[in-house]
Scaffold this motif. Structure first.
Motif, PDB file in Angstrom:
ATOM      1  N   VAL A 118     -11.419  -0.435  -2.832  1.00 21.51           N
ATOM      2  CA  VAL A 118      -9.699   0.080  -3.189  1.00 21.51           C
ATOM      3  C   VAL A 118      -9.586   1.128  -3.652  1.00 21.51           C
ATOM      4  N   ARG A 121      -6.508   3.578  -2.737  1.00 18.35           N
ATOM      5  CA  ARG A 121      -5.791   2.798  -1.765  1.00 18.35           C
ATOM      6  C   ARG A 121      -4.778   1.825  -2.489  1.00 18.35           C
ATOM      7  N   SER A 122      -3.559   1.418  -2.107  1.00 16.51           N
ATOM      8  CA  SER A 122      -2.859   0.456  -2.802  1.00 16.51           C
ATOM      9  C   SER A 122      -2.397  -0.656  -1.893  1.00 16.51           C
ATOM     10  N   GLU A 123      -1.879  -1.786  -2.587  1.00 13.31           N
ATOM     11  CA  GLU A 123      -1.598  -2.902  -1.843  1.00 13.31           C
ATOM     12  C   GLU A 123      -0.116  -2.702  -1.447  1.00 13.31           C
ATOM     13  N   THR A 182      -3.101   0.997   7.984  1.00 15.04           N
ATOM     14  CA  THR A 182      -4.055   0.258   6.925  1.00 15.04           C
ATOM     15  C   THR A 182      -5.451   0.371   6.878  1.00 15.04           C
ATOM     16  N   LEU A 209      -3.304  -3.052   2.649  1.00 15.06           N
ATOM     17  CA  LEU A 209      -4.200  -2.042   1.837  1.00 15.06           C
ATOM     18  C   LEU A 209      -3.996  -0.832   2.687  1.00 15.06           C
ATOM     19  N   PRO A 242      -4.254  -3.719  -6.297  1.00 20.85           N
ATOM     20  CA  PRO A 242      -4.773  -4.247  -4.938  1.00 20.85           C
ATOM     21  C   PRO A 242      -5.238  -5.955  -5.226  1.00 20.85           C
ATOM     22  N   PHE A 245      -6.990  -7.555  -2.090  1.00 21.44           N
ATOM     23  CA  PHE A 245      -8.340  -6.736  -1.505  1.00 21.44           C
ATOM     24  C   PHE A 245      -9.391  -6.583  -2.473  1.00 21.44           C
TER      25      PHE A 245
ATOM     26  N   ARG B  31      -0.254 -13.497  -5.273  1.00 23.10           N
ATOM     27  CA  ARG B  31      -0.999 -12.473  -5.723  1.00 23.10           C
ATOM     28  C   ARG B  31      -2.250 -12.878  -6.837  1.00 23.10           C
TER      29      ARG B  31
END
Lengths: 251, 80
Positions: A118, A121-123, A182, A209, A242, A245, B31
């Motif tokens: 992660v 990276r961002s969700e 992604t 992601l 994240p 993920f 989430r």
């Protein structure tokens, strides 16, 4: 009263004092439990509220769940602003720091792998609803015969089936288009309208992601999809920590 | 990794959110309950043995129903 520790997230590279402005539950300070290069972000909680006996009851209380969820998210976001972060699932409780440390040691390599996945990276979340259709505008023609009536009924049923298939097809196509920018994507369960308060039909609930350098491209894709389909409502939300993920490959 | 506060609409549609621009609870729970790292808790409890999704649905639907009973608007009574 006996105390436990609520684990919010495991981080890597969290600077000293980064969380000084954020508190946990009931104003408790956040503490770091270190295990090698990892830091577990915890705060003290009362087991009269978070213990085995109380949780089943408290999880039935929407206001309690909401309070815990919002506090959890606030702390996780604060951690993610300053460091790589792997959020924990809601309500992960330990007896003491040794318990946290033992668990971190046990899954250290898996946590490192999850953080690696992660980093940078961002969700993003994309929900797609079918816009409520206009009721059929044309008045039904006066039937010349029973056969004509049945024929019209069959055609209407077929049209509904076709519409459903089209919706599924559209959802798959949207998901594929969004997945382009992604590194990972997940399809979440459609939300229960009783919880979301939305009456439109949710046809897609996706989590993506996205590398930070492709976030603009991802947003542009979602925007384009939204504007090219007036029959759909496309909602984009993010960036999230994240949550979907940062998962362990093994346990 | 840097995570800022969630952006609201980015030219698509305003994100469904609660009063005060909060993230909708249902989005949070998507989430916080369905995903995230699942670590076994210590001697206390981790809910690892509990199907949290079941807990969630049971809890929330029960709560929503009781609020409906109290006359609160939940929004599922729209007949479109």
């Amino acid at each position: 009263m006996s105390g436990g520790l609520y684990l919010f997230a495991v981080s890597r590279g969290l600077p000293e004092g980064a969380l000084s402005a954020v508190t946990g539950f009931d104003g408790e300070h956040l503490r770091l439990v270190r295990s090698g290069d990892l830091q577990a972000v915890v705060c003290a909680v009362d087991l009269a509220e978070f213990g085995e006996a109380a949780l089943p009851r408290n999880l039935e209380d929407l206001r309690w769940v909401e309070h815990v969820a919002r506090t959890h998210d606030e702390v996780v976001r604060a951690v993610a602003r300053h460091a790589e972060a792997a959020p924990m699932r809601l309500v992960t409780i330990y007896a003491d720091e040794d318990g946290v440390r033992r668990q971190l040691d046990r899954v250290h390599d898996d946590l490192v792998a999850a953080l690696d996945r992660v980093t940078g990276r961002s969700e993003w979340g994309v929900k797609v609803y079918a816009r409520p259709g206009e009721p059929p505008a044309a008045p039904a023609p006066r039937e010349a015969s029973g056969a004509a009536y049945l024929q019209r009924k069959r055609e209407a049923a077929q049209a509904r089936r076709t519409a459903d298939e089209q919706v599924e097809h559209v959802a798959r196509a949207l998901h594929e288009a969004l997945s382009g920018a992604t590194v990972a994507a997940r399809v979440l369960a459609p939300q229960d309208p009783r919880l979301s308060g939305r009456h439109e039909r949710m046809i897609h609930n996706g989590a993506y992601l996205v590398p930070e350098e492709r976030a603009d491209e991802f947003q542009a894709t979602a925007t384009l999809l939204g504007s090219s389909r007036p029959d759909l409502i496309v909602e984009l939300q993010g960036p999230w920590p994240p949550y979907s993920f940062a998962v362990l490959e093994t346990g | 990794m840097t995570v800022t506060e969630p952006a609201r609409a980015t030219g698509v549609e305003p994100v469904g959110s609660g009063p005060g621009g909060q993230i909708a609870l249902v989005d949070l729970l998507d989430r916080l309950l369905g995903t995230g790292v699942v670590l076994a808790g210590d001697v206390v409890i981790s809910l690892a043995g509990v199907d949290l999704v079941q807990v969630r649905l049971h809890a929330l639907i029960t709560s929503v129903r009781s609020e409906m009973g109290a006359g609160m608007r939940v929004g599922d009574d729209c007949d479109l």
